[in-house]
Design an enzyme around this catalytic site. Structure first.
Site, mmCIF file in Angstrom:
data_model
loop_
_atom_site.group_PDB
_atom_site.id
_atom_site.type_symbol
_atom_site.label_atom_id
_atom_site.label_comp_id
_atom_site.label_asym_id
_atom_site.label_seq_id
_atom_site.Cartn_x
_atom_site.Cartn_y
_atom_site.Cartn_z
ATOM 1 N N LEU A 1 0.844 -1.192 0.000
ATOM 2 C CA LEU A 1 0.000 0.000 0.000
ATOM 3 C C LEU A 1 0.878 1.240 0.000
ATOM 4 C CD1 LEU A 1 -2.697 -1.185 2.562
ATOM 5 C CD2 LEU A 1 -2.879 -1.121 0.073
ATOM 6 N N GLU A 2 0.981 1.896 -1.148
ATOM 7 C CA GLU A 2 1.893 3.029 -1.309
ATOM 8 C C GLU A 2 1.205 4.375 -1.111
ATOM 9 O OE1 GLU A 2 4.058 2.624 -4.970
ATOM 10 O OE2 GLU A 2 4.423 0.485 -4.647
#
Length: 573
Positions: free
Chosen positions: A398-399
């Site tokens: 999850l960036e």
């Protein structure tokens, strides 16, 4: 922030009436004879909203560069985070009332990128001090004297052009009262409510509770004895006995003291034989397989070389339900690769001893897990995909933000469902792992007992701090080793640390290094050889290995990366 319990600043205290009467009589007698003048008042902290508990009140930040964050903090519940951009060095300042011809001590706690602390308008010599950056809270301090006509000065902090964001907290301008008086100190917080037990293993119990206003931390008790502490609203108590019931309670703390304990909750650990056991090799190579065509070589899973031990299928898709995910094979983009072939290839890889996991997130990922409901939706949907396709586990990539509290809950719920053999990997960006107080790092530590490996992305990064406090630029062996050292010394087991790099120059916007640099970094960390200017204080022979984005870009480059790095990883001690 609230003042720390160790503050050296004095507070005015009322005295007993009798003592006060005697003091007044004595002072009056001495004044009559001309032997004494009025007593000097105690020093105070003249800064207002010194710990940013009231947001940016009393502060001005150039170009809207400053923001308030709840983590990491030095004290209380808030801190300043300011981000330099272009020609803006993210300067934040406050006008402070002072007395003429007086000496003051200026100090602040800082963390992150380059940070400066200074004062102007003193009427004498303006002073400043600075830090080249730190992964932990560091105190900056200096002193200044005001001029004969100076009644106000400007204190400030700023970063440096092109460098990472910095954090600041707990300012002090200590000296004679300039007219504003000292702000009132904190009060003891109330007891936490909502304590609940979450997922359990044979040796641990996960707990969560509601936040308490004014609290800077929490103490967790097991059967009446303190077991651990937390700066957030969750904790995992470890070191427990299997199939045993325990009572847990929690208290809130700040500089003023500790609250009464919360109402207790009971939880029982799992029976022996139910904990997750990884089947990943001691040293492993992870590769991301693309479920889309972006110009890299299109592959079937069967095309991925045997050098890869963990294959992360990229990516799951978000659904209309927050936190929930699904998977849609891009048959059209993958030259007609069918669902039946895909499922068959998963089984074939697993039969060959490989792990195939589903990756969540990516650059464009929109999955959010920030509530109990979304955590449950996440764990249920991922487990459903594992049952449907046979995936061995999940990768967290999850960036665009991660909430440690609820991702921890989600992963523990998934672990409770999946049991033995669950593989959990993570691929945070470099900024996410600069400090143990970051959400990604906190998540990794929260699930350390069920975590397989963290393959940080050492690319698309720019310069970052190493564990020695020095700044390193991407694209070098020092960048890989000095940043890996932060994780290795920050609480992760070496077997949970891997080096993530692009497979080719086209695999990322920046940060590509040749396979020889990757292998040198692995040798440096595992054996103490082939290091650059940075050499770790000890070796980590059980270092897990390496990761690349992606198997497709590796194929585009003739598998140069996996052919060089794969055998080298397997040769580590």
């Amino acid at each position: 922030m609230e003042r720390s319990a160790g503050s050296s600043r004095r507070r005015r205290r009322s005295r007993p009436v009798l003592g006060g009467t005697i003091a007044v009589v004595a002072a009056a007698a001495l004044t009559v004879t001309g032997l004494v003048s009025t007593a000097q008042a105690a020093d105070v902290n003249n800064a207002r909203n010194a710990g940013f508990e009231s947001g940016l009140a009393n502060w001005t930040c150039a170009g809207n560069s400053g923001a308030i964050v709840s983590s990491p903090v030095h004290g209380g519940t808030s801190a300043l985070k300011a981000t330099p951009a272009g020609q803006d060095n993210a300067k934040c300042s406050q006008a402070v009332k002072v007395k003429p011809n007086s000496t003051y001590t200026l100090s602040s706690w800082v963390q992150g990128g380059y940070a400066y602390l200074g004062v102007s308008g003193t009427g004498t010599t303006d002073v400043s001090t600075w830090s080249p950056g730190s992964t932990t809270w560091t105190k900056l301090s200096t002193s200044f004297k005001t001029g004969a006509n100076t009644t106000s000065v400007t204190v400030y902090t700023h970063g440096w052009y092109g460098q990472a964001a910095y954090l600041a907290d707990d300012f002090e301008v200590t000296g004679p009262d300039g007219g504003g008086g000292e702000e009132p100190g904190p009060v003891i917080p109330g007891a936490p409510a909502g304590l609940a037990a979450g997922a359990t293993t044979t040796s641990s119990v996960a707990l969560s509770w509601n936040a308490v206003s004014g609290a800077s931390g929490y103490k967790v008790y097991r059967d009446g004895v303190q077991a651990t502490t937390s700066t957030g609203t969750s904790a995992t108590v470890t070191g427990l006995t299997a199939d045993t019931a325990y009572q847990f309670s929690v208290s809130a703390t700040n500089a003023a003291g500790e609250s009464v304990k919360s109402a207790a909750v009971s939880a029982r650990t799992a029976k022996n034989g139910t904990g997750p056991v990884t089947t990943v090799p001691k040293h492993a190579v992870t590769g991301y397989w693309q479920n889309f065509n972006n110009g890299a070589a299109v592959q079937k899973l069967s095309d991925v070389p045997a050098d890869y031990d963990i294959i992360a299928v990229s990516f799951a898709d978000a659904t209309a339900t927050q936190g929930a995910v699904t998977f849609n094979l891009d048959t059209a983009g993958l030259n007609g690769y069918t669902d039946a072939q895909f499922r068959s290839d998963i089984k074939a890889k697993q039969a060959a001893g490989k792990n195939v996991i589903i990756s969540i997130g990516g650059e464009l990922g929109t999955v959010r897990v920030d509530s109990d409901a979304s955590a449950t939706a996440f764990s249920n949907s991922v487990y459903a995909l594992m049952q449907d396709y046979g995936f061995n586990g999940v990768d967290i990539d999850l960036e665009n933000g991660l909430n440690a509290t609820y991702m921890t809950k989600a992963l523990r719920q998934l672990s409770a469902k999946a049991g033995s053999g669950l593989v959990i990997t993570m691929a945070p960006q470099t900024i996410d792992m600069q400090s143990t107080s970051g959400e990604y790092f906190k998540t990794a530590l929260n699930v350390k007992d069920i975590l397989t490996v963290v393959n940080m992305q050492y690319y698309n990064s720019g310069s970052m701090l190493g564990c020695d406090g020095k700044v390193y630029s991407q694209g070098s062996v020092d960048f890989l080793t000095a940043l890996a050292c932060i994780q290795l010394e920050g609480g992760l087991d070496p077997s949970q640390v891997g080096i993530g790099v692009p497979a080719s120059t086209r695999g990322a916007g920046s940060g590509y290094v040749s396979p020889s640099i990757v292998n040198a970094a692995l040798d440096c960390l595992a054996k103490g050889t082939n290091c650059g200017s940075f050499k770790p204080s000890r070796t980590y022979p059980s270092l897990r290995g390496a990761m690349t984005w992606s198997t497709n870009w590796d194929a585009t480059a003739g598998f140069a990366w996996s052919k060089a790095v794969g055998p080298h990883v397997r040769s580590l001690p």
